[in-house]
Motif scaffolding. Structure first.
Motif, PDB file in Angstrom:
ATOM      1  N   MET A   1     -29.947  58.600 -52.006  1.00 31.78           N
ATOM      2  CA  MET A   1     -31.030  57.879 -52.934  1.00 31.78           C
ATOM      3  C   MET A   1     -30.957  56.418 -52.917  1.00 31.78           C
ATOM      4  O   MET A   1     -29.923  55.833 -52.384  1.00 31.78           O
ATOM      5  N   LYS A   2     -32.178  55.858 -52.566  1.00 34.59           N
ATOM      6  CA  LYS A   2     -32.350  54.404 -52.547  1.00 34.59           C
ATOM      7  C   LYS A   2     -32.599  53.963 -53.800  1.00 34.59           C
ATOM      8  O   LYS A   2     -34.064  54.246 -54.382  1.00 34.59           O
ATOM      9  N   LEU A   3     -32.054  52.857 -54.376  1.00 28.67           N
ATOM     10  CA  LEU A   3     -32.819  52.115 -55.494  1.00 28.67           C
ATOM     11  C   LEU A   3     -32.860  50.567 -55.178  1.00 28.67           C
ATOM     12  O   LEU A   3     -32.359  50.120 -54.194  1.00 28.67           O
ATOM     13  N   GLY A   4     -33.886  49.778 -55.845  1.00 30.02           N
ATOM     14  CA  GLY A   4     -33.869  48.643 -55.430  1.00 30.02           C
ATOM     15  C   GLY A   4     -35.026  47.811 -55.981  1.00 30.02           C
ATOM     16  O   GLY A   4     -35.988  48.636 -56.361  1.00 30.02           O
ATOM     17  N   GLY A   5     -34.997  46.740 -56.527  1.00 30.11           N
ATOM     18  CA  GLY A   5     -35.868  45.862 -56.826  1.00 30.11           C
ATOM     19  C   GLY A   5     -36.031  44.520 -56.324  1.00 30.11           C
ATOM     20  O   GLY A   5     -34.735  44.028 -56.061  1.00 30.11           O
ATOM     21  N   GLY A   6     -37.116  43.721 -55.963  1.00 32.36           N
ATOM     22  CA  GLY A   6     -36.946  42.734 -55.322  1.00 32.36           C
ATOM     23  C   GLY A   6     -36.416  42.739 -54.064  1.00 32.36           C
ATOM     24  O   GLY A   6     -36.670  43.785 -53.298  1.00 32.36           O
ATOM     25  N   GLU A   7     -35.563  41.757 -53.676  1.00 21.10           N
ATOM     26  CA  GLU A   7     -35.034  41.822 -52.216  1.00 21.10           C
ATOM     27  C   GLU A   7     -33.573  42.472 -52.167  1.00 21.10           C
ATOM     28  O   GLU A   7     -33.198  42.891 -50.995  1.00 21.10           O
ATOM     29  N   GLU A   8     -33.073  43.167 -53.232  1.00 17.06           N
ATOM     30  CA  GLU A   8     -31.890  43.659 -53.239  1.00 17.06           C
ATOM     31  C   GLU A   8     -31.992  45.148 -53.133  1.00 17.06           C
ATOM     32  O   GLU A   8     -32.825  45.832 -53.744  1.00 17.06           O
ATOM     33  N   VAL A   9     -31.218  45.935 -52.107  1.00 15.97           N
ATOM     34  CA  VAL A   9     -31.384  47.456 -51.948  1.00 15.97           C
ATOM     35  C   VAL A   9     -30.071  47.954 -52.516  1.00 15.97           C
ATOM     36  O   VAL A   9     -28.865  47.566 -52.130  1.00 15.97           O
ATOM     37  N   ALA A  10     -29.916  49.077 -53.137  1.00 12.22           N
ATOM     38  CA  ALA A  10     -28.848  49.849 -53.411  1.00 12.22           C
ATOM     39  C   ALA A  10     -29.003  51.332 -52.976  1.00 12.22           C
ATOM     40  O   ALA A  10     -30.155  51.980 -53.127  1.00 12.22           O
ATOM     41  N   LEU A  11     -27.879  51.709 -52.294  1.00 18.73           N
ATOM     42  CA  LEU A  11     -27.837  52.963 -51.805  1.00 18.73           C
ATOM     43  C   LEU A  11     -26.678  53.804 -52.616  1.00 18.73           C
ATOM     44  O   LEU A  11     -25.869  53.302 -52.930  1.00 18.73           O
ATOM     45  N   LEU A  12     -26.965  54.989 -52.956  1.00 19.34           N
ATOM     46  CA  LEU A  12     -26.068  55.949 -53.762  1.00 19.34           C
ATOM     47  C   LEU A  12     -26.008  57.259 -53.438  1.00 19.34           C
ATOM     48  O   LEU A  12     -26.938  57.785 -53.092  1.00 19.34           O
ATOM     49  N   ASP A  13     -24.851  57.729 -52.998  1.00 16.71           N
ATOM     50  CA  ASP A  13     -24.642  59.383 -52.848  1.00 16.71           C
ATOM     51  C   ASP A  13     -23.951  59.908 -53.912  1.00 16.71           C
ATOM     52  O   ASP A  13     -22.784  59.442 -54.419  1.00 16.71           O
ATOM     53  N   VAL A  14     -24.977  60.556 -54.674  1.00 17.11           N
ATOM     54  CA  VAL A  14     -24.587  61.094 -56.038  1.00 17.11           C
ATOM     55  C   VAL A  14     -23.584  62.112 -55.911  1.00 17.11           C
ATOM     56  O   VAL A  14     -22.682  62.520 -56.890  1.00 17.11           O
ATOM     57  N   ALA A  15     -22.975  62.848 -54.675  1.00 12.09           N
ATOM     58  CA  ALA A  15     -22.220  63.616 -54.495  1.00 12.09           C
ATOM     59  C   ALA A  15     -20.984  62.859 -54.462  1.00 12.09           C
ATOM     60  O   ALA A  15     -19.867  63.518 -54.850  1.00 12.09           O
ATOM     61  N   THR A  16     -20.615  61.934 -53.825  1.00 12.81           N
ATOM     62  CA  THR A  16     -19.360  61.220 -53.738  1.00 12.81           C
ATOM     63  C   THR A  16     -19.068  60.111 -54.548  1.00 12.81           C
ATOM     64  O   THR A  16     -17.983  59.549 -54.810  1.00 12.81           O
ATOM     65  N   GLY A  17     -20.282  59.745 -55.182  1.00  8.85           N
ATOM     66  CA  GLY A  17     -20.348  58.394 -56.093  1.00  8.85           C
ATOM     67  C   GLY A  17     -20.306  57.171 -55.178  1.00  8.85           C
ATOM     68  O   GLY A  17     -20.109  55.848 -55.700  1.00  8.85           O
ATOM     69  N   SER A  18     -20.393  57.375 -53.702  1.00 11.82           N
ATOM     70  CA  SER A  18     -20.167  56.021 -52.897  1.00 11.82           C
ATOM     71  C   SER A  18     -21.662  55.312 -53.103  1.00 11.82           C
ATOM     72  O   SER A  18     -22.718  55.783 -53.330  1.00 11.82           O
ATOM     73  N   GLN A  19     -21.426  53.952 -52.972  1.00 10.04           N
ATOM     74  CA  GLN A  19     -22.576  52.983 -53.276  1.00 10.04           C
ATOM     75  C   GLN A  19     -22.450  51.958 -52.174  1.00 10.04           C
ATOM     76  O   GLN A  19     -21.358  51.463 -51.585  1.00 10.04           O
ATOM     77  N   ALA A  20     -23.914  51.313 -52.002  1.00 10.95           N
ATOM     78  CA  ALA A  20     -23.633  50.209 -50.909  1.00 10.95           C
ATOM     79  C   ALA A  20     -24.940  49.362 -51.527  1.00 10.95           C
ATOM     80  O   ALA A  20     -25.965  50.057 -51.719  1.00 10.95           O
ATOM     81  N   THR A  21     -24.717  47.943 -51.415  1.00  8.73           N
ATOM     82  CA  THR A  21     -25.686  47.120 -51.972  1.00  8.73           C
ATOM     83  C   THR A  21     -26.014  46.188 -50.921  1.00  8.73           C
ATOM     84  O   THR A  21     -24.717  45.742 -50.312  1.00  8.73           O
ATOM     85  N   THR A  22     -27.221  45.713 -50.543  1.00  7.31           N
ATOM     86  CA  THR A  22     -27.278  44.652 -49.601  1.00  7.31           C
ATOM     87  C   THR A  22     -28.208  43.452 -50.479  1.00  7.31           C
ATOM     88  O   THR A  22     -29.033  43.681 -51.310  1.00  7.31           O
ATOM     89  N   ARG A  23     -27.891  42.458 -50.097  1.00  8.29           N
ATOM     90  CA  ARG A  23     -28.702  41.107 -50.690  1.00  8.29           C
ATOM     91  C   ARG A  23     -28.706  40.045 -49.762  1.00  8.29           C
ATOM     92  O   ARG A  23     -27.742  39.618 -49.050  1.00  8.29           O
ATOM     93  N   PRO A  24     -29.980  39.423 -49.493  1.00  9.91           N
ATOM     94  CA  PRO A  24     -30.287  38.630 -48.447  1.00  9.91           C
ATOM     95  C   PRO A  24     -29.525  37.184 -49.081  1.00  9.91           C
ATOM     96  O   PRO A  24     -29.468  36.860 -50.161  1.00  9.91           O
ATOM     97  N   LEU A  38     -17.429  56.967 -48.872  1.00 10.91           N
ATOM     98  CA  LEU A  38     -18.412  57.120 -47.870  1.00 10.91           C
ATOM     99  C   LEU A  38     -18.600  55.696 -47.339  1.00 10.91           C
ATOM    100  O   LEU A  38     -19.087  54.799 -48.540  1.00 10.91           O
ATOM    101  N   ARG A  39     -18.720  55.201 -46.330  1.00  8.20           N
ATOM    102  CA  ARG A  39     -19.263  53.796 -46.097  1.00  8.20           C
ATOM    103  C   ARG A  39     -20.836  53.915 -45.725  1.00  8.20           C
ATOM    104  O   ARG A  39     -21.156  54.248 -44.696  1.00  8.20           O
ATOM    105  N   LEU A  40     -21.598  53.923 -46.798  1.00  8.25           N
ATOM    106  CA  LEU A  40     -23.034  54.402 -46.563  1.00  8.25           C
ATOM    107  C   LEU A  40     -23.673  53.318 -45.745  1.00  8.25           C
ATOM    108  O   LEU A  40     -24.660  53.790 -44.972  1.00  8.25           O
ATOM    109  N   TRP A  41     -23.408  51.930 -45.825  1.00  4.95           N
ATOM    110  CA  TRP A  41     -24.297  50.999 -44.964  1.00  4.95           C
ATOM    111  C   TRP A  41     -23.664  51.007 -43.659  1.00  4.95           C
ATOM    112  O   TRP A  41     -24.644  50.940 -42.732  1.00  4.95           O
ATOM    113  N   ASP A  42     -22.473  51.341 -43.377  1.00  9.31           N
ATOM    114  CA  ASP A  42     -22.136  51.667 -41.879  1.00  9.31           C
ATOM    115  C   ASP A  42     -22.852  52.778 -41.276  1.00  9.31           C
ATOM    116  O   ASP A  42     -23.082  52.940 -40.283  1.00  9.31           O
ATOM    117  N   ALA A  43     -23.027  53.748 -42.083  1.00 11.23           N
ATOM    118  CA  ALA A  43     -23.778  55.031 -41.426  1.00 11.23           C
ATOM    119  C   ALA A  43     -25.248  54.827 -41.342  1.00 11.23           C
ATOM    120  O   ALA A  43     -25.796  55.212 -40.418  1.00 11.23           O
TER     121      ALA A  43
END
Length: 87
Positions: A1-24, A38-43
């Motif tokens: 699942m991808k969430l985000g608003g503006g320039e920040e992006v958040a990825l979430l794996d609901v099965a494991t609770g893993s998260q990754a956020t990016t910000r410029p 899980l290392r979501l952004w690495d994936a």
């Protein structure tokens, strides 16, 4: 699942609770934060590199095999390069 608003992006794996956020960063580049098993952004980076190394093929070149034990995305044919998805 991808969430985000503006320039920040958040990825979430609901099965494991893993998260990754990016910000410029103002000076250039990005800050990435990862949490969970899980290392979501690495994936994401691995998938982009694999796509580039394969010549940036059109999405029609990819397939998906799903069984009771596994979900696998592949390029070209089921035995080709690919990666497993969380189940």
């Amino acid at each position: 699942m991808k969430l985000g608003g503006g320039e920040e992006v958040a990825l979430l794996d609901v099965a494991t609770g893993s998260q990754a956020t990016t910000r410029p960063e103002a000076a250039g580049g990005w800050t990435v934060r990862q949490h969970g098993p899980l290392r979501l952004w690495d994936a994401v980076e691995d998938a982009v590199l694999a796509w580039q190394e394969a010549g940036s093929p059109h999405q029609s070149a990819y397939g998906l095999t799903v069984s009771g034990e596994r979900q696998r995305v592949w390029l070209g044919d089921p035995g080709g390069p690919g990666w497993d998805l969380p189940v």
